[in-house]
Design a protein around this motif. Structure first.
Motif, mmCIF file in Angstrom:
data_model
loop_
_atom_site.group_PDB
_atom_site.id
_atom_site.type_symbol
_atom_site.label_atom_id
_atom_site.label_comp_id
_atom_site.label_asym_id
_atom_site.label_seq_id
_atom_site.Cartn_x
_atom_site.Cartn_y
_atom_site.Cartn_z
ATOM 1 N N THR A 91 -13.591 -1.313 -5.118
ATOM 2 C CA THR A 91 -12.873 -0.458 -4.171
ATOM 3 C C THR A 91 -13.841 0.544 -3.546
ATOM 4 O O THR A 91 -14.547 1.241 -4.273
ATOM 5 N N TRP B 114 -9.119 -5.597 -13.721
ATOM 6 C CA TRP B 114 -8.760 -4.314 -13.102
ATOM 7 C C TRP B 114 -9.995 -3.435 -12.934
ATOM 8 O O TRP B 114 -10.157 -2.760 -11.912
ATOM 9 N N ALA C 97 -11.846 -4.658 -9.984
ATOM 10 C CA ALA C 97 -11.171 -4.218 -8.751
ATOM 11 C C ALA C 97 -11.499 -2.756 -8.446
ATOM 12 O O ALA C 97 -11.782 -2.405 -7.293
ATOM 13 N N ARG C 98 -11.476 -1.909 -9.471
ATOM 14 C CA ARG C 98 -11.815 -0.489 -9.257
ATOM 15 C C ARG C 98 -13.266 -0.340 -8.788
ATOM 16 O O ARG C 98 -13.575 0.462 -7.930
ATOM 17 N N LEU D 202 0.832 -1.204 0.000
ATOM 18 C CA LEU D 202 0.000 0.000 0.000
ATOM 19 C C LEU D 202 0.868 1.257 0.000
ATOM 20 O O LEU D 202 0.646 2.175 -0.798
ATOM 21 N N ALA E 239 -7.821 1.792 4.108
ATOM 22 C CA ALA E 239 -7.639 1.132 2.808
ATOM 23 C C ALA E 239 -7.502 -0.379 2.955
ATOM 24 O O ALA E 239 -7.935 -1.138 2.081
ATOM 25 N N SER F 159 -14.584 4.049 -4.912
ATOM 26 C CA SER F 159 -15.203 4.210 -6.231
ATOM 27 C C SER F 159 -16.703 3.982 -6.201
ATOM 28 O O SER F 159 -17.368 4.124 -7.198
ATOM 29 N N ARG F 160 -17.263 3.602 -5.060
ATOM 30 C CA ARG F 160 -18.708 3.348 -4.967
ATOM 31 C C ARG F 160 -19.487 4.636 -4.925
ATOM 32 O O ARG F 160 -19.112 5.635 -4.466
#
Length: 152
Positions: free
Chosen positions: A148, A141, A144-145, A47, A62, A151-152
């Motif tokens: 995350t 990917w 994954a975004r 991270l 995170a 990104s919601r």
């Protein structure tokens, strides 16, 4: 459990991702002169490498960990020379985490060992299987975004 238990894509994806995560952790070679780090430390290192300047609280959020647990991990990683705590130039009350040269070198060695293991494994698969896996990477990917929280 057998992979044939369910054909539900979400279940299969969870299983394969967890399996790959575990296998990659087991396959990675520790850096020269180092022993294998606990997975929680590896997650903090990854991270901070991807987000230099992150705070302990931001790292905890995170990673879905308690801030005091991340603080303990960071203290160990600072002691071992992998991370550096720096006072923020913008706010002297704020402490940022940064990778050290030792961490970058060690991370490069680990990444190389994982790259070699995956390259070897892809080479053992039928060419069409390897092409399908490669073709799926942009979509994975994107998944994954989407998953995350930010990104919601």
């Amino acid at each position: 459990m057998s992979e044939s238990v369910t054909r539900e894509p979400s279940v299969q994806l969870v299983r394969v991702i967890w399996t790959l995560h575990r296998v990659l952790y087991q396959r990675q070679s520790p850096p020269s002169g180092e022993s294998r780090r606990p997975l929680a430390q590896v997650e903090v290192l990854r991270l901070v490498d991807s987000r230099p300047g992150v705070s302990v609280r931001e790292a905890a959020e995170a990673l879905g960990m308690q801030p005091n647990n991340v603080s303990t991990l960071v203290t160990q990683l600072v002691r071992d020379g992998f991370l550096e705590r720096r006072t923020s130039a913008h706010d002297k009350r704020y402490v940022e985490l940064h990778p050290t040269d030792k961490m970058r070198t060690a991370g490069g060695e680990v990444d190389d060992s994982l790259h070699n293991a995956i390259t070897e494994a892809l080479g053992q698969l039928p060419p069409e299987t390897s092409r399908r896996i490669t073709a799926a990477l942009p979509d994975l990917w994107e998944l994954a975004r989407t998953l995350t929280p930010a990104s919601r």
